[in-house]
Scaffold this motif. Structure first.
Motif, PDB file in Angstrom:
ATOM      1  N   GLU A   1      14.917 -44.356 -95.059  1.00  0.00           N
ATOM      2  CA  GLU A   1      15.425 -43.098 -94.501  1.00  0.00           C
ATOM      3  C   GLU A   1      15.699 -42.075 -95.604  1.00  0.00           C
ATOM      4  OE1 GLU A   1      17.735 -44.782 -90.526  1.00  0.00           O
ATOM      5  OE2 GLU A   1      18.720 -44.859 -92.476  1.00  0.00           O
ATOM      6  N   ILE A   2      16.215 -42.550 -96.731  1.00  0.00           N
ATOM      7  CA  ILE A   2      16.457 -41.647 -97.860  1.00  0.00           C
ATOM      8  C   ILE A   2      15.133 -41.097 -98.379  1.00  0.00           C
ATOM      9  CG2 ILE A   2      17.291 -41.510-100.258  1.00  0.00           C
ATOM     10  CD1 ILE A   2      19.376 -43.647 -99.494  1.00  0.00           C
ATOM     11  N   ALA A   3      14.128 -41.975 -98.459  1.00  0.00           N
ATOM     12  CA  ALA A   3      12.809 -41.557 -98.933  1.00  0.00           C
ATOM     13  C   ALA A   3      12.235 -40.454 -98.044  1.00  0.00           C
ATOM     14  CB  ALA A   3      11.869 -42.758 -98.969  1.00  0.00           C
ATOM     15  N   GLU A   4      12.371 -40.625 -96.733  1.00  0.00           N
ATOM     16  CA  GLU A   4      11.842 -39.635 -95.795  1.00  0.00           C
ATOM     17  C   GLU A   4      12.619 -38.319 -95.892  1.00  0.00           C
ATOM     18  OE1 GLU A   4      12.189 -41.752 -92.135  1.00  0.00           O
ATOM     19  OE2 GLU A   4      10.271 -42.808 -92.373  1.00  0.00           O
ATOM     20  N   THR A   5      13.921 -38.408 -96.103  1.00  0.00           N
ATOM     21  CA  THR A   5      14.758 -37.210 -96.188  1.00  0.00           C
ATOM     22  C   THR A   5      14.456 -36.396 -97.438  1.00  0.00           C
ATOM     23  OG1 THR A   5      16.546 -38.280 -94.954  1.00  0.00           O
ATOM     24  CG2 THR A   5      17.140 -36.364 -96.293  1.00  0.00           C
ATOM     25  N   LEU A   6      14.246 -37.087 -98.560  1.00  0.00           N
ATOM     26  CA  LEU A   6      14.044 -36.406 -99.838  1.00  0.00           C
ATOM     27  C   LEU A   6      12.570 -36.271-100.222  1.00  0.00           C
ATOM     28  CD1 LEU A   6      16.926 -38.010-101.959  1.00  0.00           C
ATOM     29  CD2 LEU A   6      16.929 -35.837-100.715  1.00  0.00           C
ATOM     30  N   PHE A   7      11.682 -36.721 -99.320  1.00  0.00           N
ATOM     31  CA  PHE A   7      10.237 -36.655 -99.571  1.00  0.00           C
ATOM     32  C   PHE A   7       9.860 -37.411-100.852  1.00  0.00           C
ATOM     33  CE2 PHE A   7      11.482 -32.808 -97.239  1.00  0.00           C
ATOM     34  CZ  PHE A   7      10.718 -32.972 -96.087  1.00  0.00           C
ATOM     35  N   LEU A   8      10.382 -38.623-100.951  1.00  0.00           N
ATOM     36  CA  LEU A   8      10.090 -39.498-102.076  1.00  0.00           C
ATOM     37  C   LEU A   8       9.469 -40.786-101.558  1.00  0.00           C
ATOM     38  CD1 LEU A   8      13.538 -39.201-103.929  1.00  0.00           C
ATOM     39  CD2 LEU A   8      11.423 -37.998-104.538  1.00  0.00           C
ATOM     40  N   SER A   9       8.911 -41.579-102.455  1.00  0.00           N
ATOM     41  CA  SER A   9       8.432 -42.891-102.051  1.00  0.00           C
ATOM     42  C   SER A   9       9.634 -43.831-101.973  1.00  0.00           C
ATOM     43  CB  SER A   9       7.427 -43.438-103.061  1.00  0.00           C
ATOM     44  OG  SER A   9       8.070 -43.783-104.275  1.00  0.00           O
ATOM     45  N   GLU A  10       9.505 -44.880-101.161  1.00  0.00           N
ATOM     46  CA  GLU A  10      10.600 -45.844-101.048  1.00  0.00           C
ATOM     47  C   GLU A  10      10.849 -46.535-102.388  1.00  0.00           C
ATOM     48  OE1 GLU A  10      12.099 -49.443 -98.073  1.00  0.00           O
ATOM     49  OE2 GLU A  10      10.093 -48.588 -97.851  1.00  0.00           O
ATOM     50  N   ALA A  11       9.791 -46.762-103.149  1.00  0.00           N
ATOM     51  CA  ALA A  11       9.930 -47.393-104.464  1.00  0.00           C
ATOM     52  C   ALA A  11      10.752 -46.519-105.412  1.00  0.00           C
ATOM     53  CB  ALA A  11       8.557 -47.668-105.067  1.00  0.00           C
ATOM     54  N   THR A  12      10.528 -45.211-105.334  1.00  0.00           N
ATOM     55  CA  THR A  12      11.298 -44.287-106.177  1.00  0.00           C
ATOM     56  C   THR A  12      12.776 -44.314-105.800  1.00  0.00           C
ATOM     57  OG1 THR A  12       9.403 -42.815-106.490  1.00  0.00           O
ATOM     58  CG2 THR A  12      11.580 -41.873-106.858  1.00  0.00           C
ATOM     59  N   VAL A  13      13.039 -44.367-104.497  1.00  0.00           N
ATOM     60  CA  VAL A  13      14.428 -44.426-104.040  1.00  0.00           C
ATOM     61  C   VAL A  13      15.088 -45.712-104.542  1.00  0.00           C
ATOM     62  CG1 VAL A  13      15.950 -44.614-102.035  1.00  0.00           C
ATOM     63  CG2 VAL A  13      14.051 -42.987-102.014  1.00  0.00           C
TER      64      VAL A  13
END
Length: 218
Positions: free
Chosen positions: A172-184
């Motif tokens: 959910e954080i990845a989708e909110t910040l437009f990042l990959s899940e791995a980056t999160v």
């Protein structure tokens, strides 16, 4: 095998937990206790992976038992409570519990949560955790902890910490910040390391106590 000690002052509850957990091929209930003092002794003796801990018990309550077990490093603790708005649960989180669930949690959710805690993760229920923090972190939501330690974080890491405090998963954080899940995941790991936090539960508590996240917002 995940070794578990079940702690509850009601025998019927212990029997129910044992039945649910004992039916799992990868979980072994190695002991039961009816109060916090017994829980501490069993944790020290049996060295379980997880202690499933009630909070309101005679002799010694689950909050103090949690603090002592976590401090001794003998096991991780998953708190079970009847009431979702319970000051004892917040105290247990402050004392080092790896999360909490309501006692009427569906069996599959209980098993999943226990596996998560055993693997080193934390169980942070977005809605219930937020309600607890809304009620118990500081009078009127005022910070109760020095925010200067947050200076070690980058702006992006602060953003991630705020979203963790809202109960969001990495996806959910990845989708909110437009990042990959791995980056999160990388950001979360750095946040925990920089702030010397054990898991997401401690991160949530810290975010509210420093005022970075505020009750009733978001």
């Amino acid at each position: 095998m995940i070794k578990v000690v079940v702690v509850d002052d009601q025998e019927l509850m212990r029997v129910g937990f044992r039945m649910v957990l004992g039916a799992q091929a990868d979980i072994d209930v190695v002991g039961e206790a009816g109060d916090g003092a017994q829980a501490i002794r069993l944790a020290d003796e049996l060295r379980p992976d997880v202690v499933l801990m009630d909070v309101r018990m005679p002799v010694l309550d689950g909050v103090e038992a949690t603090k002592q077990i976590v401090a001794a490093g003998t096991a991780r603790v998953l708190v079970m409570t009847t009431f979702d708005l319970d000051e004892y649960v917040y105290a247990a989180l402050q004392g080092g519990a790896s999360g909490f669930l309501l006692k009427d949690t569906p069996p599959d959710h209980l098993v999943s949560a226990l596996r998560s805690v055993a693997s080193g993760d934390a169980v942070v229920s977005p809605s219930v955790t937020k309600r607890l923090l809304d009620r118990f972190v500081g009078a009127g939501g005022s910070p109760v902890r020095d925010a200067s330690e947050l200076e070690a974080l980058t702006d992006r890491e602060r953003e991630v910490l705020v979203l963790i405090a809202k109960g969001m998963s990495n996806l959910e954080i990845a989708e909110t910040l437009f990042l990959s899940e791995a980056t999160v995941k990388t950001h979360v790991g750095r946040i925990l390391a920089k702030l010397d936090l054990r898991d997401r539960v401690q991160a949530v508590v810290l975010a509210y106590e420093t005022g970075l996240a505020r009750p009733g917002l978001g």
